[in-house]
Design a protein around this motif. Structure first.
Motif, PDB file in Angstrom:
ATOM      1  N   GLU A  50       0.828  -1.195   0.000  1.00 24.54           N
ATOM      2  CA  GLU A  50       0.000   0.000   0.000  1.00 24.54           C
ATOM      3  C   GLU A  50       0.874   1.261   0.000  1.00 24.54           C
ATOM      4  OE1 GLU A  50      -3.149  -0.441   2.913  1.00 24.54           O
ATOM      5  OE2 GLU A  50      -3.501   1.734   2.745  1.00 24.54           O
ATOM      6  N   LEU A  51       1.859   1.270   0.879  1.00 24.80           N
ATOM      7  CA  LEU A  51       2.741   2.431   0.974  1.00 24.80           C
ATOM      8  C   LEU A  51       3.509   2.629  -0.337  1.00 24.80           C
ATOM      9  CD1 LEU A  51       4.024   4.684   2.654  1.00 24.80           C
ATOM     10  CD2 LEU A  51       5.715   3.022   3.462  1.00 24.80           C
ATOM     11  N   TRP A  52       3.957   1.506  -0.921  1.00 24.76           N
ATOM     12  CA  TRP A  52       4.685   1.574  -2.185  1.00 24.76           C
ATOM     13  C   TRP A  52       3.830   2.254  -3.252  1.00 24.76           C
ATOM     14  CZ3 TRP A  52       9.592   0.783  -3.764  1.00 24.76           C
ATOM     15  CH2 TRP A  52       9.809   0.748  -5.150  1.00 24.76           C
ATOM     16  N   THR A  53       2.581   1.791  -3.353  1.00 20.25           N
ATOM     17  CA  THR A  53       1.684   2.331  -4.378  1.00 20.25           C
ATOM     18  C   THR A  53       1.448   3.829  -4.145  1.00 20.25           C
ATOM     19  OG1 THR A  53       0.632   0.183  -4.364  1.00 20.25           O
ATOM     20  CG2 THR A  53      -0.521   1.908  -5.544  1.00 20.25           C
ATOM     21  N   GLN A  54       1.199   4.187  -2.886  1.00 22.67           N
ATOM     22  CA  GLN A  54       0.964   5.607  -2.573  1.00 22.67           C
ATOM     23  C   GLN A  54       2.130   6.479  -3.008  1.00 22.67           C
ATOM     24  OE1 GLN A  54       0.359   5.934   1.613  1.00 22.67           O
ATOM     25  NE2 GLN A  54      -1.647   4.944   1.565  1.00 22.67           N
ATOM     26  N   LEU A  55       3.338   6.064  -2.601  1.00 21.02           N
ATOM     27  CA  LEU A  55       4.514   6.900  -2.871  1.00 21.02           C
ATOM     28  C   LEU A  55       4.832   6.967  -4.362  1.00 21.02           C
ATOM     29  CD1 LEU A  55       6.987   5.905  -0.009  1.00 21.02           C
ATOM     30  CD2 LEU A  55       5.780   8.063  -0.272  1.00 21.02           C
ATOM     31  N   THR A  56       4.797   5.810  -5.013  1.00 24.73           N
ATOM     32  CA  THR A  56       5.213   5.773  -6.407  1.00 24.73           C
ATOM     33  C   THR A  56       4.178   6.463  -7.304  1.00 24.73           C
ATOM     34  OG1 THR A  56       4.312   3.541  -6.581  1.00 24.73           O
ATOM     35  CG2 THR A  56       6.665   3.723  -6.179  1.00 24.73           C
ATOM     36  N   GLN A  57       2.894   6.371  -6.922  1.00 22.47           N
ATOM     37  CA  GLN A  57       1.887   7.068  -7.736  1.00 22.47           C
ATOM     38  C   GLN A  57       2.046   8.573  -7.619  1.00 22.47           C
ATOM     39  OE1 GLN A  57      -2.052   5.598  -7.008  1.00 22.47           O
ATOM     40  NE2 GLN A  57      -1.742   3.868  -8.395  1.00 22.47           N
ATOM     41  N   ARG A  58       2.449   9.013  -6.443  1.00 26.77           N
ATOM     42  CA  ARG A  58       2.682  10.444  -6.250  1.00 26.77           C
ATOM     43  C   ARG A  58       3.730  10.941  -7.228  1.00 26.77           C
ATOM     44  NH1 ARG A  58       3.373  12.423  -0.031  1.00 26.77           N
ATOM     45  NH2 ARG A  58       3.703  14.550  -0.735  1.00 26.77           N
ATOM     46  N   VAL A  59       4.732  10.117  -7.485  1.00 26.63           N
ATOM     47  CA  VAL A  59       5.814  10.517  -8.384  1.00 26.63           C
ATOM     48  C   VAL A  59       5.387  10.354  -9.851  1.00 26.63           C
ATOM     49  CG1 VAL A  59       8.185  10.023  -9.092  1.00 26.63           C
ATOM     50  CG2 VAL A  59       7.553   9.919  -6.683  1.00 26.63           C
ATOM     51  N   SER A  60       4.778   9.195 -10.197  1.00 27.65           N
ATOM     52  CA  SER A  60       4.514   8.965 -11.626  1.00 27.65           C
ATOM     53  C   SER A  60       3.205   9.540 -12.129  1.00 27.65           C
ATOM     54  CB  SER A  60       4.602   7.481 -11.983  1.00 27.65           C
ATOM     55  OG  SER A  60       4.504   6.665 -10.874  1.00 27.65           O
ATOM     56  N   VAL A  61       2.083   9.244 -11.458  1.00 22.99           N
ATOM     57  CA  VAL A  61       0.792   9.636 -12.017  1.00 22.99           C
ATOM     58  C   VAL A  61       0.592  11.145 -11.981  1.00 22.99           C
ATOM     59  CG1 VAL A  61      -1.709   9.376 -11.852  1.00 22.99           C
ATOM     60  CG2 VAL A  61      -0.220   7.429 -11.368  1.00 22.99           C
ATOM     61  N   SER A  62       0.737  11.723 -10.799  1.00 23.86           N
ATOM     62  CA  SER A  62       0.492  13.159 -10.689  1.00 23.86           C
ATOM     63  C   SER A  62       1.749  13.958 -11.021  1.00 23.86           C
ATOM     64  CB  SER A  62      -0.002  13.482  -9.287  1.00 23.86           C
ATOM     65  OG  SER A  62       0.919  13.012  -8.335  1.00 23.86           O
ATOM     66  N   SER A  63       2.768  13.276 -11.494  1.00 23.12           N
ATOM     67  CA  SER A  63       4.104  13.843 -11.744  1.00 23.12           C
ATOM     68  C   SER A  63       4.490  14.859 -10.668  1.00 23.12           C
ATOM     69  CB  SER A  63       4.228  14.445 -13.152  1.00 23.12           C
ATOM     70  OG  SER A  63       3.248  15.431 -13.345  1.00 23.12           O
ATOM     71  N   GLY A  64       4.070  14.522  -9.473  1.00 19.83           N
ATOM     72  CA  GLY A  64       4.437  15.368  -8.331  1.00 19.83           C
ATOM     73  C   GLY A  64       5.779  14.936  -7.761  1.00 19.83           C
ATOM     74  N   GLN A  65       6.022  15.359  -6.561  1.00 20.35           N
ATOM     75  CA  GLN A  65       7.301  15.071  -5.940  1.00 20.35           C
ATOM     76  C   GLN A  65       7.082  14.373  -4.608  1.00 20.35           C
ATOM     77  OE1 GLN A  65      10.742  15.882  -5.945  1.00 20.35           O
ATOM     78  NE2 GLN A  65      10.816  16.397  -8.114  1.00 20.35           N
ATOM     79  N   LEU A  66       8.075  13.643  -4.183  1.00 20.86           N
ATOM     80  CA  LEU A  66       8.048  13.124  -2.828  1.00 20.86           C
ATOM     81  C   LEU A  66       8.454  14.251  -1.890  1.00 20.86           C
ATOM     82  CD1 LEU A  66       9.849   9.715  -3.049  1.00 20.86           C
ATOM     83  CD2 LEU A  66       7.414  10.156  -2.815  1.00 20.86           C
ATOM     84  N   PRO A  67       8.092  14.140  -0.595  1.00 21.51           N
ATOM     85  CA  PRO A  67       8.626  15.125   0.339  1.00 21.51           C
ATOM     86  C   PRO A  67      10.150  15.150   0.244  1.00 21.51           C
ATOM     87  CG  PRO A  67       6.998  13.742   1.403  1.00 21.51           C
ATOM     88  CD  PRO A  67       7.242  13.156   0.048  1.00 21.51           C
TER      89      PRO A  67
END
Ligand SMILES: [Zn+2]
Length: 368
Positions: free
Chosen positions: A22-39
């Motif tokens: 679950e955590l993996w999906t949350q973090l990686t989607q933040r980077v790829s799908v929304s092309s956002g950034q990690l903290p």
């Protein structure tokens, strides 16, 4: 494939642990799908044996991977970045302390073999310390600018000196785009609050019990030391490991864990004068290293205290409760033995001979 490549593969490209999906999906989607950034700064904290480091190294490989958008479940393992990780020379990754870098850890182990136990121990203790100069040496890497993501790992972050932590604070206050700091700590209570307030903690501490249970069961493959492993045995391992699956597996594989019934037998023989402390010392020296014997004794003491408080024994597979129903050591005696175990640990760090430490502990155990 060289040994070093195999070691790095098992770290950067290992399968995702089941409780981390679950955590993996949350973090990686933040980077790829929304092309956002990690903290900018993350903290992987919690007791050892829950897979914090496994998660972090996997995430590092994925973040740096050039093909990550095609491989959402983990680094591709083929691109230039993944090859650099394999060879241990990634230009966009800095690791403190150096001993934590997967490749370097292996080199260090090989180099330390011919040295005496004392210098190896001293080396590993000081090798974990992160000093202010180490943090300063990171600055050019952090502030160099340019394209592409750069990652700094600070493992055993609680081992930072105060000066190092203060130097790091400045860096945390001036986030650089494309630079990520990931702190790892087994003892987050020892981190400065000012550091903790500037990093985002990864929720790695809670593990679904059923996932943990199934993982341990599968990892042990139905047997421990060729003995069939029951569901009760797995529950007990998980309880003793405070729910940390990797720690439970290590416990099951530790030779001392399978000597618990023997510990009671030898203790009772010592108490009854049926065996001399010298004979008991010789016996245990042939069975376990003193460090293992101390861990075994600590577990037995912990459980003896529980039983004396009227709680249920944590170990249902041995007869500790039955033994204590017949004879219960005084609290003073338990405290004295606990103190002796602590003293033995200190003495061993100062290079006292194992035999000497064992002899002394057996004399104390006979008094318990
Ligand atoms: Zn790749």
């Amino acid at each position: 494939m060289t040994d070093i490549t195999k070691a790095t593969d098992a770290i950067y490209f290992a399968p995702l642990l089941p409780w981390q999906h679950e955590l993996w999906t949350q973090l990686t989607q933040r980077v790829s799908v929304s092309s956002g950034q990690l903290p900018h700064a993350l903290l992987a904290a919690g007791m050892s044996g829950m897979g914090k480091r496994a998660f972090v190294w996997r995430l590092v490989a994925w973040l740096l991977c050039y093909e990550k958008h095609k491989h959402p479940l983990g680094a591709c393992g083929q691109c230039e970045s993944c090859q650099w990780l394999r060879s241990g020379t990634h230009p966009s990754l800095q690791v403190l302390p150096l001993i934590s870098l997967p490749v370097s850890a292996e080199h260090n182990q090989q180099e330390s073999k011919p040295k005496s136990t004392k210098s190896a121990k001293a080396m590993s203790a000081s090798a974990l310390k992160i000093k202010v100069d180490d943090i300063r040496a990171l600055q050019p890497f952090i502030y160099q600018g340019g394209q592409g993501m750069r990652i700094c790992i600070l493992d055993h972050a609680e081992q930072m000196t105060i000066a190092a932590a203060n130097a790091l604070l400045k860096t945390l206050e001036e986030p650089q785009s494309q630079v990520h700091l990931i702190l790892i700590s087994d003892m987050p209570a020892k981190l400065l609050p000012t550091i903790k307030s500037r990093v985002q903690q990864l929720p790695l501490q809670t593990i679904d019990h059923k996932l943990a249970f199934d993982y341990v069961k599968e990892a042990l493959g139905g047997t421990i030391n060729r003995e069939a492993v029951t569901d009760d045995a797995i529950e007990q391992l998980l309880q003793l490991a405070n729910g940390a699956p990797l720690a439970a597996i290590m416990l099951a594989q530790a030779p001392w864990y399978h000597k618990r019934a023997l510990w009671i037998t030898v203790w009772q023989a010592l108490r009854a004068g049926k065996r001399s402390s010298t004979a008991a010392s010789d016996y245990w020296q042939s069975q376990l290293s003193i460090t293992e014997f101390i861990r075994l004794s600590e577990l037995m003491l912990l459980d003896m205290r529980r039983i004396s408080l009227g709680l249920e024994s944590m170990q249902q597979d041995i007869d500790l409760s039955v033994t204590l129903a017949k004879y219960q050591p005084l609290d003073n005696a338990l405290n004295q033995f606990a103190l002796s175990l602590q003293e033995s640990k200190v003495a061993l760090q100062q290079n006292v001979q194992e035999k000497f430490a064992y002899d002394k502990l057996m004399q104390e155990l006979a008094q318990l």
